[in-house]
Design a protein around this motif. Sequence first.
Motif, mmCIF file in Angstrom:
data_model
loop_
_atom_site.group_PDB
_atom_site.id
_atom_site.type_symbol
_atom_site.label_atom_id
_atom_site.label_comp_id
_atom_site.label_asym_id
_atom_site.label_seq_id
_atom_site.Cartn_x
_atom_site.Cartn_y
_atom_site.Cartn_z
ATOM 1 N N THR A 10 -4.997 -8.839 -0.749
ATOM 2 C CA THR A 10 -3.651 -9.244 -0.798
ATOM 3 C C THR A 10 -2.707 -8.180 -0.436
ATOM 4 O O THR A 10 -1.644 -8.458 0.305
ATOM 5 C CB THR A 10 -3.438 -9.747 -2.078
ATOM 6 O OG1 THR A 10 -4.256 -10.881 -2.418
ATOM 7 C CG2 THR A 10 -1.950 -10.317 -2.052
ATOM 8 N N ASN A 11 -3.097 -6.821 -0.849
ATOM 9 C CA ASN A 11 -2.430 -6.037 -0.377
ATOM 10 C C ASN A 11 -2.616 -5.219 0.720
ATOM 11 O O ASN A 11 -2.071 -4.178 1.047
ATOM 12 C CB ASN A 11 -2.683 -4.797 -1.691
ATOM 13 C CG ASN A 11 -2.237 -5.226 -2.896
ATOM 14 O OD1 ASN A 11 -1.320 -5.947 -3.187
ATOM 15 N ND2 ASN A 11 -2.955 -4.452 -3.930
ATOM 16 N N GLY A 12 -3.614 -5.735 1.652
ATOM 17 C CA GLY A 12 -3.678 -5.238 3.062
ATOM 18 C C GLY A 12 -4.461 -4.024 3.096
ATOM 19 O O GLY A 12 -4.682 -3.434 3.916
ATOM 20 N N THR A 13 -5.214 -3.623 1.877
ATOM 21 C CA THR A 13 -6.059 -2.347 2.142
ATOM 22 C C THR A 13 -7.543 -2.779 2.178
ATOM 23 O O THR A 13 -8.356 -1.753 1.978
ATOM 24 C CB THR A 13 -5.891 -1.595 0.708
ATOM 25 O OG1 THR A 13 -6.248 -2.512 -0.608
ATOM 26 C CG2 THR A 13 -4.399 -1.252 0.626
ATOM 27 N N PHE A 14 -7.907 -4.095 2.221
ATOM 28 C CA PHE A 14 -9.489 -4.331 2.210
ATOM 29 C C PHE A 14 -9.450 -5.496 3.375
ATOM 30 O O PHE A 14 -8.744 -6.464 3.303
ATOM 31 C CB PHE A 14 -9.931 -4.818 0.868
ATOM 32 C CG PHE A 14 -11.473 -4.729 0.992
ATOM 33 C CD1 PHE A 14 -12.091 -3.404 0.670
ATOM 34 C CD2 PHE A 14 -12.244 -5.909 1.292
ATOM 35 C CE1 PHE A 14 -13.441 -3.478 0.846
ATOM 36 C CE2 PHE A 14 -13.474 -5.792 1.187
ATOM 37 C CZ PHE A 14 -14.298 -4.519 0.737
ATOM 38 N N HIS A 15 -10.339 -5.346 4.334
ATOM 39 C CA HIS A 15 -10.648 -6.385 5.172
ATOM 40 C C HIS A 15 -11.008 -7.696 4.709
ATOM 41 O O HIS A 15 -12.259 -7.965 3.969
ATOM 42 C CB HIS A 15 -11.741 -5.838 6.172
ATOM 43 C CG HIS A 15 -11.755 -6.448 7.559
ATOM 44 N ND1 HIS A 15 -12.097 -8.021 7.946
ATOM 45 C CD2 HIS A 15 -11.439 -5.627 8.643
ATOM 46 C CE1 HIS A 15 -11.843 -7.931 9.057
ATOM 47 N NE2 HIS A 15 -11.460 -6.584 9.779
ATOM 48 N N GLN A 16 -10.468 -8.771 5.132
ATOM 49 C CA GLN A 16 -10.707 -9.884 4.484
ATOM 50 C C GLN A 16 -11.968 -10.712 5.014
ATOM 51 O O GLN A 16 -12.663 -11.059 3.848
ATOM 52 C CB GLN A 16 -9.719 -11.225 4.740
ATOM 53 C CG GLN A 16 -9.631 -12.520 4.398
ATOM 54 C CD GLN A 16 -8.676 -13.315 4.493
ATOM 55 O OE1 GLN A 16 -8.370 -13.590 5.734
ATOM 56 N NE2 GLN A 16 -7.520 -13.738 3.737
ATOM 57 N N ASP A 17 -12.453 -10.363 6.129
ATOM 58 C CA ASP A 17 -13.737 -11.079 6.497
ATOM 59 C C ASP A 17 -14.915 -10.368 5.801
ATOM 60 O O ASP A 17 -15.771 -10.894 5.438
ATOM 61 C CB ASP A 17 -13.801 -10.691 8.062
ATOM 62 C CG ASP A 17 -13.148 -11.584 8.913
ATOM 63 O OD1 ASP A 17 -12.602 -12.763 8.274
ATOM 64 O OD2 ASP A 17 -12.678 -11.567 10.347
ATOM 65 N N LEU A 18 -14.633 -8.967 5.586
ATOM 66 C CA LEU A 18 -15.519 -8.219 4.679
ATOM 67 C C LEU A 18 -15.676 -8.664 3.461
ATOM 68 O O LEU A 18 -16.575 -8.719 2.752
ATOM 69 C CB LEU A 18 -15.399 -6.623 4.839
ATOM 70 C CG LEU A 18 -16.414 -5.567 4.203
ATOM 71 C CD1 LEU A 18 -17.592 -6.010 4.717
ATOM 72 C CD2 LEU A 18 -16.036 -4.243 4.388
#
Length: 454
Positions: A294-302
């Motif tokens: 949600t915060n954009g610090t982790f890849h959604q697909d991963l």
Amino acid sequence: MTGLFLHPNSKEEVIDSYEEDIILTNQAGMIVKASHISGRHYGIQAGELLGKSVYELEKKGIFSPAITPLVIQQKKKVVVIQTTTTGQKVLITGMPFFNEAGEVEYVLSYSYEVSELLVIQEYMKELEQEMLLAKDELSLLRKEKLTIDGLTMESRSTRVAYETARNAATLDVSVILYGEQGTGKSTMAKVIHKESLRKEGPFIEIDLETLPEAMVERELFGGTFEQKETGLVTLAHRGTLYLKGIDKLPLHLQGKLTHVLKERKYTPSGAESALPLDVRLISSSETPLAEAVTNGTFHQDLYYLLHIVPIHLHPLRERKEDVRALISTYLEKFSAHYRTVKQLADDVYMYLLQMKWPGNHGELVHVMERLVVQSTSTIITIHDLPPEYRQDTEDDLSMLQLEGQSLPHILESVEMKVLRNAQQRYRTTTEIAKVLGISQPSVVRKLKKYSELE
């Protein structure tokens, strides 16, 4: 009851019992003996009951019905609900005692408030529920010890986590372990590997929390820097790769790892051809990955690739049963290691049990070893605690608020503290009763009393 005879001293007396409500009447209905707490249901002292006729007390409305005439008439045990002059409901059990002629000579009665029985009934329901839970967990524990390579499973949350891991182990799917530092994530990852179809293959762990960012890609996929040709992904071929602290993986490498997991192959840095990816991936994180997405610090697909089987390991402060087991385990372990015999004083045990343990398992092991080593006597006291843990735990009267307090109130405070401590240390009210030397119904009654005061 035939054949049971009672020849008590007929002298009227108050029986030396503060825990049970007992009254003894003779054939004429006269009360000849009573325990100290008898009469509390009727708003009178036990001594005032002695010499009184139950027929007269019934006539005055002190209670209704009188149980003595019912027992004499039926010549067997009788149980009735009695109503007192205050409208209170009391369950009375009357037992006949016969003389040699087979006549009822004495009636022994004992009573409980209906509210107390409801407490006991509620306790029995809880016990029944615990038994049902135990049946569900029995299949899990039949073939497993309670401690597996440092993983203690006394608490339900830990058992559920292990059962989830055990079920996922043979499925060869990605597992993500959540928990604070020291909650056993690495141990759980090894358990999954040992129970998986890849148990004969390598188990490779890489700590992304401590590895410098510049070295992460080379450690994972290999490269020509310092002649390091082989990455850990290659070394983990046909085994398990455990990525500890996956939330610390740099964002640009998250994209590369996502591509590798999707394609099931990878090309080491500087290599010309791709290699097949045949590893079981386990990862861990101290923070929720969903929030990082949600915060954009982790890849959604991963996130979707890793988050097939999430397992949550709770901190020790939420696992009192595990803390109990670990305290005993390491006290015994370090005593044996240092060739000594140590025991914990009750106040030390309660202090350790109530600690927050921010360092979780590692901190507990550290403290237990220091206690065993530093204690100069067989009994480990509060003074043996490391200075940074020691606190003012004096248990003498100076700790009590004496000013303005009556003696009964002070004694009640002490009793409440003793019961609360016993409730923390022992699992059942039966155990508490045995240790404190009182009856189990008394324990239930007192716990209910103090819970209502809080």
